[in-house]
Scaffold this motif. Structure first.
Motif, PDB file in Angstrom:
ATOM      1  N   MET A   1       0.850  -1.179   0.000  1.00 50.92           N
ATOM      2  CA  MET A   1       0.000   0.000   0.000  1.00 50.92           C
ATOM      3  C   MET A   1       0.893   1.240   0.000  1.00 50.92           C
ATOM      4  N   THR A   2       0.547   2.200  -0.817  1.00 43.20           N
ATOM      5  CA  THR A   2       1.358   3.409  -0.911  1.00 43.20           C
ATOM      6  C   THR A   2       0.940   4.428   0.138  1.00 43.20           C
ATOM      7  N   GLU A   3       1.804   5.401   0.329  1.00 44.64           N
ATOM      8  CA  GLU A   3       1.475   6.479   1.264  1.00 44.64           C
ATOM      9  C   GLU A   3       0.252   7.238   0.768  1.00 44.64           C
ATOM     10  N   LEU A   4       0.143   7.412  -0.557  1.00 43.54           N
ATOM     11  CA  LEU A   4      -1.027   8.097  -1.105  1.00 43.54           C
ATOM     12  C   LEU A   4      -2.303   7.332  -0.761  1.00 43.54           C
ATOM     13  N   THR A   5      -2.266   6.018  -0.888  1.00 41.44           N
ATOM     14  CA  THR A   5      -3.449   5.224  -0.550  1.00 41.44           C
ATOM     15  C   THR A   5      -3.819   5.439   0.908  1.00 41.44           C
ATOM     16  N   ASP A   6      -2.825   5.460   1.770  1.00 35.89           N
ATOM     17  CA  ASP A   6      -3.087   5.734   3.187  1.00 35.89           C
ATOM     18  C   ASP A   6      -3.732   7.102   3.365  1.00 35.89           C
ATOM     19  N   ASP A   7      -3.205   8.097   2.658  1.00 33.16           N
ATOM     20  CA  ASP A   7      -3.767   9.451   2.741  1.00 33.16           C
ATOM     21  C   ASP A   7      -5.218   9.469   2.266  1.00 33.16           C
ATOM     22  N   LEU A   8      -5.482   8.780   1.175  1.00 36.16           N
ATOM     23  CA  LEU A   8      -6.845   8.767   0.630  1.00 36.16           C
ATOM     24  C   LEU A   8      -7.802   8.003   1.534  1.00 36.16           C
ATOM     25  N   ARG A   9      -7.337   6.948   2.153  1.00 34.22           N
ATOM     26  CA  ARG A   9      -8.170   6.258   3.149  1.00 34.22           C
ATOM     27  C   ARG A   9      -8.494   7.220   4.296  1.00 34.22           C
ATOM     28  N   GLY A  10      -7.507   8.036   4.668  1.00 29.27           N
ATOM     29  CA  GLY A  10      -7.722   9.048   5.699  1.00 29.27           C
ATOM     30  C   GLY A  10      -8.764  10.071   5.282  1.00 29.27           C
ATOM     31  N   VAL A  11      -8.749  10.452   4.010  1.00 33.84           N
ATOM     32  CA  VAL A  11      -9.756  11.384   3.492  1.00 33.84           C
ATOM     33  C   VAL A  11     -11.145  10.777   3.654  1.00 33.84           C
ATOM     34  N   LEU A  12     -11.295   9.530   3.266  1.00 34.75           N
ATOM     35  CA  LEU A  12     -12.606   8.874   3.368  1.00 34.75           C
ATOM     36  C   LEU A  12     -13.043   8.747   4.824  1.00 34.75           C
ATOM     37  N   ALA A  13     -12.105   8.432   5.697  1.00 29.67           N
ATOM     38  CA  ALA A  13     -12.433   8.312   7.118  1.00 29.67           C
ATOM     39  C   ALA A  13     -12.810   9.656   7.725  1.00 29.67           C
ATOM     40  N   ALA A  14     -12.211  10.727   7.223  1.00 35.35           N
ATOM     41  CA  ALA A  14     -12.466  12.064   7.761  1.00 35.35           C
ATOM     42  C   ALA A  14     -13.768  12.674   7.246  1.00 35.35           C
ATOM     43  N   HIS A  15     -14.332  12.086   6.193  1.00 36.12           N
ATOM     44  CA  HIS A  15     -15.538  12.651   5.572  1.00 36.12           C
ATOM     45  C   HIS A  15     -16.626  11.593   5.391  1.00 36.12           C
ATOM     46  N   PRO A  16     -17.045  10.962   6.484  1.00 36.63           N
ATOM     47  CA  PRO A  16     -18.031   9.874   6.348  1.00 36.63           C
ATOM     48  C   PRO A  16     -19.372  10.345   5.780  1.00 36.63           C
ATOM     49  N   GLN A  17     -19.761  11.581   6.081  1.00 31.51           N
ATOM     50  CA  GLN A  17     -21.035  12.075   5.536  1.00 31.51           C
ATOM     51  C   GLN A  17     -20.974  12.166   4.020  1.00 31.51           C
ATOM     52  N   GLN A  18     -19.838  12.612   3.492  1.00 32.15           N
ATOM     53  CA  GLN A  18     -19.699  12.715   2.042  1.00 32.15           C
ATOM     54  C   GLN A  18     -19.630  11.334   1.395  1.00 32.15           C
ATOM     55  N   VAL A  19     -19.025  10.383   2.082  1.00 32.27           N
ATOM     56  CA  VAL A  19     -18.986   9.008   1.554  1.00 32.27           C
ATOM     57  C   VAL A  19     -20.408   8.458   1.484  1.00 32.27           C
ATOM     58  N   LEU A  49      -0.326  19.476  -8.179  1.00 33.82           N
ATOM     59  CA  LEU A  49      -0.257  18.243  -8.963  1.00 33.82           C
ATOM     60  C   LEU A  49      -0.407  18.550 -10.449  1.00 33.82           C
ATOM     61  N   THR A  50       0.196  17.724 -11.257  1.00 35.58           N
ATOM     62  CA  THR A  50      -0.021  17.805 -12.695  1.00 35.58           C
ATOM     63  C   THR A  50      -1.407  17.224 -12.996  1.00 35.58           C
ATOM     64  N   GLU A  51      -1.876  17.443 -14.199  1.00 36.49           N
ATOM     65  CA  GLU A  51      -3.170  16.875 -14.603  1.00 36.49           C
ATOM     66  C   GLU A  51      -3.132  15.349 -14.498  1.00 36.49           C
ATOM     67  N   THR A  52      -2.045  14.758 -14.921  1.00 41.70           N
ATOM     68  CA  THR A  52      -1.907  13.294 -14.854  1.00 41.70           C
ATOM     69  C   THR A  52      -1.947  12.820 -13.404  1.00 41.70           C
ATOM     70  N   GLU A  53      -1.272  13.527 -12.526  1.00 45.95           N
ATOM     71  CA  GLU A  53      -1.275  13.155 -11.108  1.00 45.95           C
ATOM     72  C   GLU A  53      -2.660  13.312 -10.494  1.00 45.95           C
ATOM     73  N   ARG A  54      -3.365  14.396 -10.847  1.00 44.58           N
ATOM     74  CA  ARG A  54      -4.736  14.578 -10.335  1.00 44.58           C
ATOM     75  C   ARG A  54      -5.624  13.426 -10.772  1.00 44.58           C
ATOM     76  N   ARG A  55      -5.518  13.059 -12.025  1.00 44.85           N
ATOM     77  CA  ARG A  55      -6.336  11.952 -12.534  1.00 44.85           C
ATOM     78  C   ARG A  55      -6.006  10.636 -11.837  1.00 44.85           C
ATOM     79  N   ALA A  56      -4.743  10.432 -11.523  1.00 43.94           N
ATOM     80  CA  ALA A  56      -4.344   9.219 -10.794  1.00 43.94           C
ATOM     81  C   ALA A  56      -4.918   9.225  -9.380  1.00 43.94           C
ATOM     82  N   VAL A  57      -4.922  10.384  -8.743  1.00 39.81           N
ATOM     83  CA  VAL A  57      -5.522  10.505  -7.401  1.00 39.81           C
ATOM     84  C   VAL A  57      -7.005  10.197  -7.481  1.00 39.81           C
TER      85      VAL A  57
END
Length: 70
Positions: A1-19, A49-57
């Motif tokens: 698992m990458t650090e980005l994946t960890d960060d994105l999991r954190g985003v989802l955990a921090a915004h349960p109403q939006q999920v 981020l570049t456009e490519t990086e945003r799309r990957a996120v």
């Protein structure tokens, strides 16, 4: 698992109403989560981020949401 994946999991955990709103198909929920994901990645890289990086996120975040939905 990458650090980005960890960060994105954190985003989802921090915004349960939006999920929940995304699961219900509420307008704006995906945009909010996608924006938060880009901000998390930007904090990690320390630069815009570049456009490519945003799309990957966005793809990584979408995949995480889809996996949680299953």
């Amino acid at each position: 698992m990458t650090e980005l994946t960890d960060d994105l999991r954190g985003v989802l955990a921090a915004h349960p109403q939006q999920v929940r709103a995304w699961r219900a198909g509420a307008p704006g929920a995906w945009g909010h989560l996608a924006g938060q994901g880009v901000l998390a990645a930007r904090r990690r890289t320390g630069r815009p981020l570049t456009e490519t990086e945003r799309r990957a996120v966005w793809q990584e975040l979408w995949d995480l949401l889809q996996a949680a939905r299953s």
